[in-house]
Design a protein around this motif. Sequence first.
Motif, short mmCIF file in Angstrom:
data_model
loop_
_atom_site.label_atom_id
_atom_site.label_comp_id
_atom_site.label_asym_id
_atom_site.label_seq_id
_atom_site.Cartn_x
_atom_site.Cartn_y
_atom_site.Cartn_z
N GLY A 1 0.03 -36.10 -29.01
CA GLY A 1 1.06 -36.88 -29.65
C GLY A 1 0.92 -38.38 -29.52
O GLY A 1 1.63 -39.11 -30.21
N GLN B 1 -0.74 -41.60 -30.51
CA GLN B 1 -1.61 -42.06 -31.59
C GLN B 1 -2.44 -43.26 -31.14
O GLN B 1 -1.93 -44.19 -30.50
CB GLN B 1 -0.78 -42.46 -32.81
N MET B 2 -3.73 -43.24 -31.48
CA MET B 2 -4.62 -44.36 -31.11
C MET B 2 -4.17 -45.65 -31.76
O MET B 2 -4.23 -46.70 -31.15
CB MET B 2 -6.06 -44.05 -31.54
N ARG B 3 -3.71 -45.56 -32.99
CA ARG B 3 -3.28 -46.76 -33.71
C ARG B 3 -2.14 -47.46 -32.98
O ARG B 3 -2.10 -48.67 -32.86
CB ARG B 3 -2.86 -46.36 -35.13
N THR B 4 -1.20 -46.66 -32.44
CA THR B 4 -0.07 -47.21 -31.70
C THR B 4 -0.53 -47.93 -30.44
O THR B 4 -0.08 -49.04 -30.13
CB THR B 4 0.91 -46.08 -31.32
N ARG C 1 -10.75 -41.26 -33.58
CA ARG C 1 -9.83 -40.15 -33.82
C ARG C 1 -8.43 -40.68 -34.08
O ARG C 1 -8.15 -41.85 -33.86
CB ARG C 1 -9.78 -39.24 -32.60
N ASP C 2 -7.55 -39.77 -34.47
CA ASP C 2 -6.15 -40.15 -34.68
C ASP C 2 -5.36 -40.14 -33.38
O ASP C 2 -4.53 -41.01 -33.16
CB ASP C 2 -5.48 -39.21 -35.68
N GLU C 3 -5.62 -39.14 -32.52
CA GLU C 3 -4.83 -39.01 -31.30
C GLU C 3 -5.65 -39.36 -30.06
O GLU C 3 -6.83 -39.07 -29.98
CB GLU C 3 -4.29 -37.58 -31.16
N THR D 1 -5.97 -38.13 -26.83
CA THR D 1 -5.72 -37.02 -25.92
C THR D 1 -6.49 -37.24 -24.63
O THR D 1 -7.27 -38.19 -24.50
CB THR D 1 -6.13 -35.68 -26.57
N GLN E 1 5.55 -41.14 -26.56
CA GLN E 1 5.57 -41.83 -27.84
C GLN E 1 4.43 -42.84 -27.97
O GLN E 1 4.26 -43.46 -29.00
CB GLN E 1 6.90 -42.56 -28.06
N GLY E 2 3.66 -43.03 -26.89
CA GLY E 2 2.54 -43.94 -26.92
C GLY E 2 2.85 -45.34 -26.45
O GLY E 2 2.02 -46.25 -26.59
#
Length: 134
Positions: free
Chosen positions: A43, A45-48, A62-64, A66, A128-129
């Motif tokens: 849950g 996110q790399m972008r966050t 990647r997107d997440e 982990t 939530q990052g």
Amino acid sequence: MTTTRPFARRIGLSAVCLGVLLVAPDVAAGQASTTEVTQQSAGVQMRTVAQQLGTKLSVGQRDELTLGVTLNGTLQEPEKLEKFGITGVHKGARVTAMRIAPQKVIVEVDEIDPVPFSRKATLRVDDQGRLSAP
């Protein structure tokens, strides 16, 4: 008369093996369905995380973020790192962040120009990052 006894043993052993084979898949399926594994590290996110670090992500990330996954990017806003205790770095530095535990991220910033320089920090991350200094 002695030939009947080994034959009976073989039949008995075959019956037991067949019974085990018929029952074992049901038991295994029942055990697998009763235990659920939830991954608590999903849950984020790399972008966050990259936005909070002031970093532009490298291509192909990647997107997440982990457990065990590394975020790589280039520092765009050095002032964002100061609130996490990473000071003295300049725009263009290499930023690497790795999630080592569900609630921990190690951030390392390296630069070559004007002088070879490296800084590290261990930060907390929530579900939530959101990053925070320990």
